[in-house]
Design a protein around this motif. Structure first.
Motif, PDB file in Angstrom:
ATOM      1  N   GLY A  31      62.947   4.828  31.021  1.00 15.99           N
ATOM      2  CA  GLY A  31      61.995   3.995  31.746  1.00 15.99           C
ATOM      3  C   GLY A  31      60.557   4.372  31.462  1.00 15.99           C
ATOM      4  N   VAL A  32      60.232   5.655  31.596  1.00 11.32           N
ATOM      5  CA  VAL A  32      58.859   6.117  31.349  1.00 11.32           C
ATOM      6  C   VAL A  32      58.471   5.890  29.890  1.00 11.32           C
ATOM      7  CG1 VAL A  32      57.359   8.146  31.280  1.00 11.32           C
ATOM      8  CG2 VAL A  32      58.895   7.806  33.218  1.00 11.32           C
ATOM      9  N   GLY A  33      59.391   6.239  28.972  1.00  9.39           N
ATOM     10  CA  GLY A  33      59.111   6.037  27.550  1.00  9.39           C
ATOM     11  C   GLY A  33      58.888   4.581  27.200  1.00  9.39           C
ATOM     12  N   LEU A 291      63.144   1.992  35.064  1.00  9.89           N
ATOM     13  CA  LEU A 291      62.821   3.079  35.995  1.00  9.89           C
ATOM     14  C   LEU A 291      63.586   2.901  37.303  1.00  9.89           C
ATOM     15  CD1 LEU A 291      58.980   3.764  35.620  1.00  9.89           C
ATOM     16  CD2 LEU A 291      60.831   5.406  35.346  1.00  9.89           C
ATOM     17  N   LEU A 292      63.667   1.651  37.765  1.00 13.11           N
ATOM     18  CA  LEU A 292      64.431   1.389  38.986  1.00 13.11           C
ATOM     19  C   LEU A 292      65.908   1.721  38.794  1.00 13.11           C
ATOM     20  CD1 LEU A 292      62.839  -2.013  40.083  1.00 13.11           C
ATOM     21  CD2 LEU A 292      62.444   0.242  41.073  1.00 13.11           C
ATOM     22  N   VAL A 293      66.428   1.378  37.605  1.00 10.17           N
ATOM     23  CA  VAL A 293      67.821   1.714  37.294  1.00 10.17           C
ATOM     24  C   VAL A 293      68.004   3.230  37.309  1.00 10.17           C
ATOM     25  CG1 VAL A 293      69.634   1.574  35.549  1.00 10.17           C
ATOM     26  CG2 VAL A 293      68.137  -0.389  35.947  1.00 10.17           C
ATOM     27  N   ILE A 381      59.792   7.068  42.442  1.00  9.76           N
ATOM     28  CA  ILE A 381      61.181   6.585  42.390  1.00  9.76           C
ATOM     29  C   ILE A 381      62.137   7.681  42.846  1.00  9.76           C
ATOM     30  CG2 ILE A 381      63.033   6.007  40.760  1.00  9.76           C
ATOM     31  CD1 ILE A 381      61.411   3.608  41.318  1.00  9.76           C
ATOM     32  N   GLY A 382      61.922   8.920  42.339  1.00  9.34           N
ATOM     33  CA  GLY A 382      62.764  10.037  42.728  1.00  9.34           C
ATOM     34  C   GLY A 382      62.690  10.315  44.214  1.00  9.34           C
TER      35      GLY A 382
END
Length: 405
Positions: A31-33, A291-293, A381-382
């Motif tokens: 996600g970040v990448g 990212l949500l996933v 998110i975490g």
């Protein structure tokens, strides 16, 4: 001290289940990448568009010939023949707040040097074209007012034309043939590279506009007039004055009957910048879905961790651990997963952006804003997806937890 111990316990828990921890982080890493890579591509597109428009000159107005009406139907821009060289002279003399006025004509020709030939675009220009287009002469000189007045057969060639016709030798002082007529090369332009549309800006031959119109192309009208306004805040005013002047000279009563078009490059740049910004946001938003996933993956693994460590939770609560202590422990574990995944994702995203730039010959722009935003989003998110498992662990009854097998 308790916070530090919680972090150490969280890291030990991750190392105890390495494969599971890596798979949990994978969603955050991707996600970040993806966010960093996609935003860098979008910003690269925006930069290319801005550079392409800026290469035409700053604070620019472009007057294009044509767009007349035939039987009530407006024709294509450039199809008319009512824009004259005198119109450019009138604009320069009668309208204030203008730095340069550069009319031009153009046509494709085969240019020949000995047994070498090259198909390129020949531009008929004035001496002010150099300032408007921010051109630099690498060797030799540029076209002068005297060249235009005397209709000299002289030419300034781009780097691409020079390399194809003359190779490594210096073309200045040598002759080329355009439409079987000899032209003396008086200068070679410094390379400007490709435009954002992939057009080679060095593939050109520049000759005096009077020579082009009378001795080469047999034209009585010009195609465009480039106007550089002295400052950006005066562009709209100058545009109105240019339109009014041309209507007077062409005896046009209604704007709907204009046989010319005046385009404002500043407005075009603003529109293109807004468009590319929306594209960048769209690409970033699509990438952010992963990212949500990844966050859902964190919650799933933390739920498993709570189940596995039920007895541990019971023992800690029996020894005096509070609701807040248990809650903090599991929140820290989920945040540690997202932080480590975010840091690795930053490296992956920057590497992907550079790889796209190298392999695809495509410009990407890496800036700190999307890096920080995606990293903070991953931490958030975490935290968000770690709250439910942490609450579930903190609300366990210690007696029931101790009995759990």
């Amino acid at each position: 001290m308790l916070f530090r111990e919680s972090v150490i316990i969280a890291i030990k828990a991750l190392f105890a289940n390495k494969m599971r921890s890596i798979l949990t982080m994978l969603g955050i890493i991707i996600g970040v990448g993806a966010v960093i890579a996609m935003v860098s591509v979008g910003m690269g597109v925006r930069k290319q568009v801005q550079d392409s428009i800026a290469s035409l000159g700053s604070n620019m107005l472009i007057v294009t010939a044509g767009a007349p009406r035939v039987n009530g139907v407006r024709q294509a821009a450039g199809s008319g023949e009512k824009l004259k060289l005198d119109d450019a002279d009138a604009i320069k003399k009668k309208i204030k707040n203008i730095d340069y006025v550069a009319p031009n004509v153009q046509k494709s020709y085969q240019v020949v040097n000995g047994n070498q030939n090259w198909n390129t675009t020949v531009y008929g220009i004035t001496s002010e074209y150099m300032m408007i287009r921010s051109l630099t002469v690498k060797s030799g000189s540029f076209i002068t007012t005297n060249d235009m007045n005397t209709r000299n057969r002289v030419a300034v060639i781009g780097a691409t034309v020079a390399s194809n016709l003359f190779g490594e030798s210096n073309p200045v002082g040598k002759n080329i043939r355009i439409n079987n007529d000899p032209y003396k090369v008086i200068g070679v332009l410094a390379s400007k590279g490709q435009s954002s549309m992939g057009q080679d800006q060095d593939d050109c031959v520049l000759i005096p506009i009077t020579t082009a119109m009378e001795r080469l192309m047999a034209l009585t009208s010009i195609r465009t007039i480039n106007i550089q306004v002295s400052s950006a805040d005066k562009i709209d005013m100058v545009q109105e004055q240019v339109e009014t002047l041309l209507r007077q000279r062409h005896r046009i009563k209604k704007p709907a009957d204009d046989d010319f078009e005046v385009r404002n490059l500043t407005s075009i740049m603003e529109t293109m910048t807004n468009t590319t910004t929306m594209i960048t946001l769209l690409l970033g938003s699509i990438a952010a879905i992963s990212l949500l996933v990844g966050g859902i993956g964190i919650m799933n693994i933390m739920m498993v961790s709570v189940t596995e460590r039920t007895r541990e939770i019971g023992i800690r609560k029996a020894l005096g651990a509070t609701f807040k202590d248990i809650m903090l422990q599991f929140l820290i574990e989920s945040i540690v997963v997202s932080v480590i995944g975010g840091v690795i994702g930053i490296g992956v995203g920057c590497g992907a952006a550079m790889a796209i730039s190298q392999v695809g010959s495509f410009t990407t722009v890496i800036t700190i804003e999307p890096i920080l935003l995606s990293f903070l989003f991953s931490v958030g998110i975490g935290l968000f997806f770690g709250i439910y498992p942490a609450r579930k662990a903190a609300k366990l009854d210690p007696i029931e937890a101790l009995r759990y097998e």
